[in-house]
Design a protein around this motif. Structure first.
Motif, PDB file in Angstrom:
ATOM      1  N   TYR A 205      55.440   9.417  65.705  1.00 33.11           N
ATOM      2  CA  TYR A 205      53.896   9.743  65.985  1.00 33.11           C
ATOM      3  C   TYR A 205      53.789  11.312  66.392  1.00 33.11           C
ATOM      4  O   TYR A 205      54.980  11.881  66.271  1.00 33.11           O
ATOM      5  CB  TYR A 205      53.454   9.011  67.280  1.00 33.11           C
ATOM      6  CG  TYR A 205      54.079   9.631  68.513  1.00 33.11           C
ATOM      7  CD1 TYR A 205      53.524  10.482  69.435  1.00 33.11           C
ATOM      8  CD2 TYR A 205      55.423   9.182  69.078  1.00 33.11           C
ATOM      9  CE1 TYR A 205      54.217  11.068  70.638  1.00 33.11           C
ATOM     10  CE2 TYR A 205      56.023   9.493  70.240  1.00 33.11           C
ATOM     11  CZ  TYR A 205      55.406  10.645  70.799  1.00 33.11           C
ATOM     12  OH  TYR A 205      55.897  11.067  72.138  1.00 33.11           O
ATOM     13  N   SER A 206      52.471  11.586  66.146  1.00 31.25           N
ATOM     14  CA  SER A 206      52.500  13.143  66.588  1.00 31.25           C
ATOM     15  C   SER A 206      51.061  13.386  67.197  1.00 31.25           C
ATOM     16  O   SER A 206      50.099  13.132  66.510  1.00 31.25           O
ATOM     17  CB  SER A 206      52.756  14.124  65.471  1.00 31.25           C
ATOM     18  OG  SER A 206      52.506  15.462  65.748  1.00 31.25           O
ATOM     19  N   GLU A 207      50.865  13.776  68.445  1.00 35.70           N
ATOM     20  CA  GLU A 207      49.728  14.116  69.236  1.00 35.70           C
ATOM     21  C   GLU A 207      49.156  15.439  68.594  1.00 35.70           C
ATOM     22  O   GLU A 207      47.895  15.488  68.944  1.00 35.70           O
ATOM     23  CB  GLU A 207      50.026  14.384  70.681  1.00 35.70           C
ATOM     24  CG  GLU A 207      50.441  12.639  71.183  1.00 35.70           C
ATOM     25  CD  GLU A 207      50.939  12.703  72.798  1.00 35.70           C
ATOM     26  OE1 GLU A 207      50.185  12.201  73.604  1.00 35.70           O
ATOM     27  OE2 GLU A 207      51.823  13.648  73.231  1.00 35.70           O
ATOM     28  N   GLU A 208      49.936  16.035  68.039  1.00 31.57           N
ATOM     29  CA  GLU A 208      49.371  17.309  67.608  1.00 31.57           C
ATOM     30  C   GLU A 208      49.067  17.725  66.276  1.00 31.57           C
ATOM     31  O   GLU A 208      48.237  18.353  65.733  1.00 31.57           O
ATOM     32  CB  GLU A 208      50.187  18.621  68.117  1.00 31.57           C
ATOM     33  CG  GLU A 208      50.884  18.473  69.528  1.00 31.57           C
ATOM     34  CD  GLU A 208      49.656  18.832  70.503  1.00 31.57           C
ATOM     35  OE1 GLU A 208      48.792  19.554  70.067  1.00 31.57           O
ATOM     36  OE2 GLU A 208      49.569  18.133  71.468  1.00 31.57           O
ATOM     37  N   SER A 209      49.576  16.673  65.358  1.00 37.53           N
ATOM     38  CA  SER A 209      49.275  16.713  63.989  1.00 37.53           C
ATOM     39  C   SER A 209      47.691  16.386  63.505  1.00 37.53           C
ATOM     40  O   SER A 209      47.283  15.468  63.893  1.00 37.53           O
ATOM     41  CB  SER A 209      50.121  15.826  63.198  1.00 37.53           C
ATOM     42  OG  SER A 209      49.818  15.871  61.716  1.00 37.53           O
ATOM     43  N   THR A 210      47.181  17.459  62.817  1.00 37.08           N
ATOM     44  CA  THR A 210      45.848  17.179  62.137  1.00 37.08           C
ATOM     45  C   THR A 210      45.968  16.275  61.003  1.00 37.08           C
ATOM     46  O   THR A 210      44.850  15.737  60.429  1.00 37.08           O
ATOM     47  CB  THR A 210      45.231  18.545  61.695  1.00 37.08           C
ATOM     48  OG1 THR A 210      46.150  19.199  60.864  1.00 37.08           O
ATOM     49  CG2 THR A 210      45.286  19.557  62.782  1.00 37.08           C
ATOM     50  N   LEU A 211      47.166  16.155  60.438  1.00 36.44           N
ATOM     51  CA  LEU A 211      47.327  15.322  59.321  1.00 36.44           C
ATOM     52  C   LEU A 211      47.062  13.540  59.622  1.00 36.44           C
ATOM     53  O   LEU A 211      46.723  12.905  58.658  1.00 36.44           O
ATOM     54  CB  LEU A 211      48.671  15.283  58.773  1.00 36.44           C
ATOM     55  CG  LEU A 211      49.016  16.770  58.172  1.00 36.44           C
ATOM     56  CD1 LEU A 211      50.569  16.493  57.650  1.00 36.44           C
ATOM     57  CD2 LEU A 211      48.069  17.213  57.056  1.00 36.44           C
ATOM     58  N   VAL A 212      46.961  13.411  60.876  1.00 37.61           N
ATOM     59  CA  VAL A 212      46.822  12.049  61.434  1.00 37.61           C
ATOM     60  C   VAL A 212      45.599  11.876  62.226  1.00 37.61           C
ATOM     61  O   VAL A 212      45.466  10.695  62.352  1.00 37.61           O
ATOM     62  CB  VAL A 212      48.187  11.238  61.829  1.00 37.61           C
ATOM     63  CG1 VAL A 212      49.058  11.292  61.099  1.00 37.61           C
ATOM     64  CG2 VAL A 212      48.692  12.264  63.196  1.00 37.61           C
ATOM     65  N   ASP A 213      44.838  12.744  62.388  1.00 36.99           N
ATOM     66  CA  ASP A 213      44.015  12.771  63.217  1.00 36.99           C
ATOM     67  C   ASP A 213      42.669  12.392  62.495  1.00 36.99           C
ATOM     68  O   ASP A 213      41.590  13.341  62.046  1.00 36.99           O
ATOM     69  CB  ASP A 213      43.745  14.323  63.820  1.00 36.99           C
ATOM     70  CG  ASP A 213      42.542  14.271  64.964  1.00 36.99           C
ATOM     71  OD1 ASP A 213      42.181  13.224  65.446  1.00 36.99           O
ATOM     72  OD2 ASP A 213      42.053  15.302  65.543  1.00 36.99           O
ATOM     73  N   MET A 214      42.579  11.297  61.899  1.00 37.43           N
ATOM     74  CA  MET A 214      41.588  10.740  61.104  1.00 37.43           C
ATOM     75  C   MET A 214      40.685   9.867  61.674  1.00 37.43           C
ATOM     76  O   MET A 214      40.803   8.947  62.652  1.00 37.43           O
ATOM     77  CB  MET A 214      42.197  10.173  59.880  1.00 37.43           C
ATOM     78  CG  MET A 214      43.208  10.936  59.263  1.00 37.43           C
ATOM     79  SD  MET A 214      44.445   9.955  58.122  1.00 37.43           S
ATOM     80  CE  MET A 214      43.074   9.444  56.939  1.00 37.43           C
ATOM     81  N   GLY A 215      39.162  10.255  61.356  1.00 40.75           N
ATOM     82  CA  GLY A 215      38.369   9.318  62.238  1.00 40.75           C
ATOM     83  C   GLY A 215      38.016   8.019  61.104  1.00 40.75           C
ATOM     84  O   GLY A 215      38.531   7.602  60.365  1.00 40.75           O
ATOM     85  N   ARG A 216      36.976   7.190  61.896  1.00 38.47           N
ATOM     86  CA  ARG A 216      36.939   5.964  61.310  1.00 38.47           C
ATOM     87  C   ARG A 216      36.617   5.725  59.920  1.00 38.47           C
ATOM     88  O   ARG A 216      37.155   5.145  59.044  1.00 38.47           O
ATOM     89  CB  ARG A 216      35.762   5.105  62.341  1.00 38.47           C
ATOM     90  CG  ARG A 216      35.760   3.566  62.007  1.00 38.47           C
ATOM     91  CD  ARG A 216      34.344   2.832  62.204  1.00 38.47           C
ATOM     92  NE  ARG A 216      33.145   3.330  61.387  1.00 38.47           N
ATOM     93  CZ  ARG A 216      32.284   2.709  61.089  1.00 38.47           C
ATOM     94  NH1 ARG A 216      31.886   1.687  61.824  1.00 38.47           N
ATOM     95  NH2 ARG A 216      31.114   3.492  60.201  1.00 38.47           N
ATOM     96  N   ASP A 217      35.478   6.603  59.519  1.00 37.70           N
ATOM     97  CA  ASP A 217      34.959   6.553  58.152  1.00 37.70           C
ATOM     98  C   ASP A 217      35.997   6.997  57.101  1.00 37.70           C
ATOM     99  O   ASP A 217      36.197   6.521  56.163  1.00 37.70           O
ATOM    100  CB  ASP A 217      33.755   7.280  58.011  1.00 37.70           C
ATOM    101  CG  ASP A 217      32.511   6.703  58.462  1.00 37.70           C
ATOM    102  OD1 ASP A 217      32.593   5.441  58.867  1.00 37.70           O
ATOM    103  OD2 ASP A 217      31.403   7.318  58.957  1.00 37.70           O
ATOM    104  N   GLU A 218      36.816   8.176  57.563  1.00 39.32           N
ATOM    105  CA  GLU A 218      37.961   8.502  56.837  1.00 39.32           C
ATOM    106  C   GLU A 218      39.234   7.641  56.494  1.00 39.32           C
ATOM    107  O   GLU A 218      39.673   7.526  55.538  1.00 39.32           O
ATOM    108  CB  GLU A 218      38.585   9.970  57.607  1.00 39.32           C
ATOM    109  CG  GLU A 218      39.477  10.564  56.662  1.00 39.32           C
ATOM    110  CD  GLU A 218      39.931  11.975  57.160  1.00 39.32           C
ATOM    111  OE1 GLU A 218      40.708  12.862  56.637  1.00 39.32           O
ATOM    112  OE2 GLU A 218      39.590  12.097  58.406  1.00 39.32           O
ATOM    113  N   LEU A 219      39.256   6.772  57.509  1.00 39.08           N
ATOM    114  CA  LEU A 219      40.368   5.781  57.600  1.00 39.08           C
ATOM    115  C   LEU A 219      39.865   4.685  56.697  1.00 39.08           C
ATOM    116  O   LEU A 219      40.630   4.071  55.976  1.00 39.08           O
ATOM    117  CB  LEU A 219      40.755   5.268  58.868  1.00 39.08           C
ATOM    118  CG  LEU A 219      41.639   6.179  59.681  1.00 39.08           C
ATOM    119  CD1 LEU A 219      41.675   5.588  61.141  1.00 39.08           C
ATOM    120  CD2 LEU A 219      42.930   6.025  59.306  1.00 39.08           C
ATOM    121  N   LEU A 220      38.576   4.463  56.686  1.00 37.80           N
ATOM    122  CA  LEU A 220      37.991   3.188  55.785  1.00 37.80           C
ATOM    123  C   LEU A 220      38.058   3.878  54.501  1.00 37.80           C
ATOM    124  O   LEU A 220      38.490   2.696  53.606  1.00 37.80           O
ATOM    125  CB  LEU A 220      36.529   3.023  56.476  1.00 37.80           C
ATOM    126  CG  LEU A 220      36.535   2.109  57.614  1.00 37.80           C
ATOM    127  CD1 LEU A 220      34.927   1.973  58.127  1.00 37.80           C
ATOM    128  CD2 LEU A 220      36.975   0.707  57.385  1.00 37.80           C
TER     129      LEU A 220
END
Length: 365
Positions: A205-220
């Motif tokens: 995991y990474s608490e700092e990575s912007t690569l996984v900081d995705m919102g609901r609509d982006e994930l959908l």
């Protein structure tokens, strides 16, 4: 190697179980979205599982928890000098081994891995853009190593499967599918983005990575892209599992529960056993495990794909096992309810959908 008869004998006990084994916390890559990355400083004491104790650890889980599948992970598992020996131990015990790797060390290991009993190998790919993948991994030239390895693996009877983290490094899922096909992969499996810290010793995991900081609509949208890839390359995440993740994101709630702690476990390099990588308390040393420590609480706390997807496909054998238990206790109505549950038949559809994958994992080609 697990046999069909062995699997049938396990049905009254809820079917076979799966064990994820992190054989080391050391990694040679620098992935932005993973804290095993060697340049982040999270791993200050490199550890490798004691291979001399691994046979006993696996024997306990084979006998006490019905483990018949083991996935070797890390860090980077090919950095463990005795990983081939550990794979042969699993094979000879009737536990089918698989392995997840970044591919850098594969070229000189392919024949040995096939000989050690692997029938499926998961190789990480982060993007449809080779340069982005290599930049994230910090492994210049790894794409060509993967390309050569994937083509040779198929000839050796080992299915090469792309393991792709669903991150912002993917710009075009259709292009990703074509890229994976061109590299020689037979299928793809997606892991879902992880930003929050895990409770166990795992650092994926990474608490700092912007690569996984995705919102609901982006994930959908990402799930839509991954689903559409089925027209290009087989996607090993069951449709019902991805539908459950959409329901989670939209607030409808998932249908399927996780069987980690009952049919799926995580073992780290210290031989410490956990119900899963996300749980904050361990089940103790693996050598002390007994069935009294099984956990069945209907957990839906996280979206970790390997535990949730496998649990979905195990739902039917677990339901059958529950029905057998109810019949032994003289409760026929409870037995009927167990197998009549619609989720059990959704599980059957997922298993049928993934038939080729399951045969490959079981060593049946």
């Amino acid at each position: 190697m697990g046999t069909a008869m062995d699997m049938l004998r396990l049905v009254p006990r809820g079917g076979p179980a799966i064990l994820n084994v992190s054989v080391t916390n050391h990694c040679n890559a620098t992935c932005d979205f993973c804290n095993f990355a060697h340049d982040k400083g999270f791993v200050t004491d490199r550890r490798f599982m004691d291979a001399d104790r691994f046979p006993e650890a696996l024997r306990v889980m084979h006998e006490q928890a019905q483990v018949r599948f083991v996935t070797f992970m890390g860090g980077e598992p090919l950095l463990h000098k005795r990983i081939l020996e550990m794979s042969r131990v699993a094979r000879d015990m009737g536990v089918q081994p698989t392995l997840v790797t970044n591919g850098w060390l594969l070229p000189q290991r392919l024949e040995a891995l096939a000989e050690a009993g692997l029938t499926t190998l998961f190789i990480s790919v982060d993007s449809e853009d080779a340069a982005k993948h290599e930049s994230n991994r910090g492994l210049k030239g790894v794409v060509e190593r993967i390309r050569g390895a994937a083509r040779r693996l198929s000839a050796l009877g080992v299915a090469p499967v792309a393991s792709v983290a669903m991150t912002r490094l993917i710009g075009d899922y259709a292009a990703l599918g074509r890229f994976l096909r061109e590299l020689g992969f037979e299928a793809v499996t997606f892991s879902y983005p992880r930003k929050a810290a895990l409770g166990s010793s795992s650092l994926v995991y990474s608490e700092e990575s912007t690569l996984v900081d995705m919102g609901r609509d982006e994930l959908l949208r990402a799930f839509d892209g991954a689903e559409a890839m089925r027209a290009i390359i087989p996607v090993q995440n069951p449709r019902a599992g991805m539908e459950d993740m959409r329901r989670r994101l939209t607030g409808e709630g998932e249908r399927y529960v996780c069987h980690a702690g009952y049919k799926y476990f995580y073992l780290d390099w210290n031989h410490e056993l956990w119900r899963c990588e996300d749980w904050s308390s361990s089940m103790g040393p693996v050598f002390d495990f007994t069935p009294e420590k099984f956990v069945r609480d209907g957990c839906q706390a996280c979206s970790t794909d390997c535990y949730r997807d496998a649990s979905l496909m195990l739902h039917l054998p677990v339901a059958i096992g529950d029905a057998f238990a109810a019949l032994r206790e003289g409760r026929p109505a409870a037995a009927f309810r167990a197998v009549a549950d619609g989720r059990a038949w959704g599980s059957l559809r997922a298993v049928m959908e993934q038939g080729k994958r399951i045969r490959s994992l079981a060593g049946a080609g």
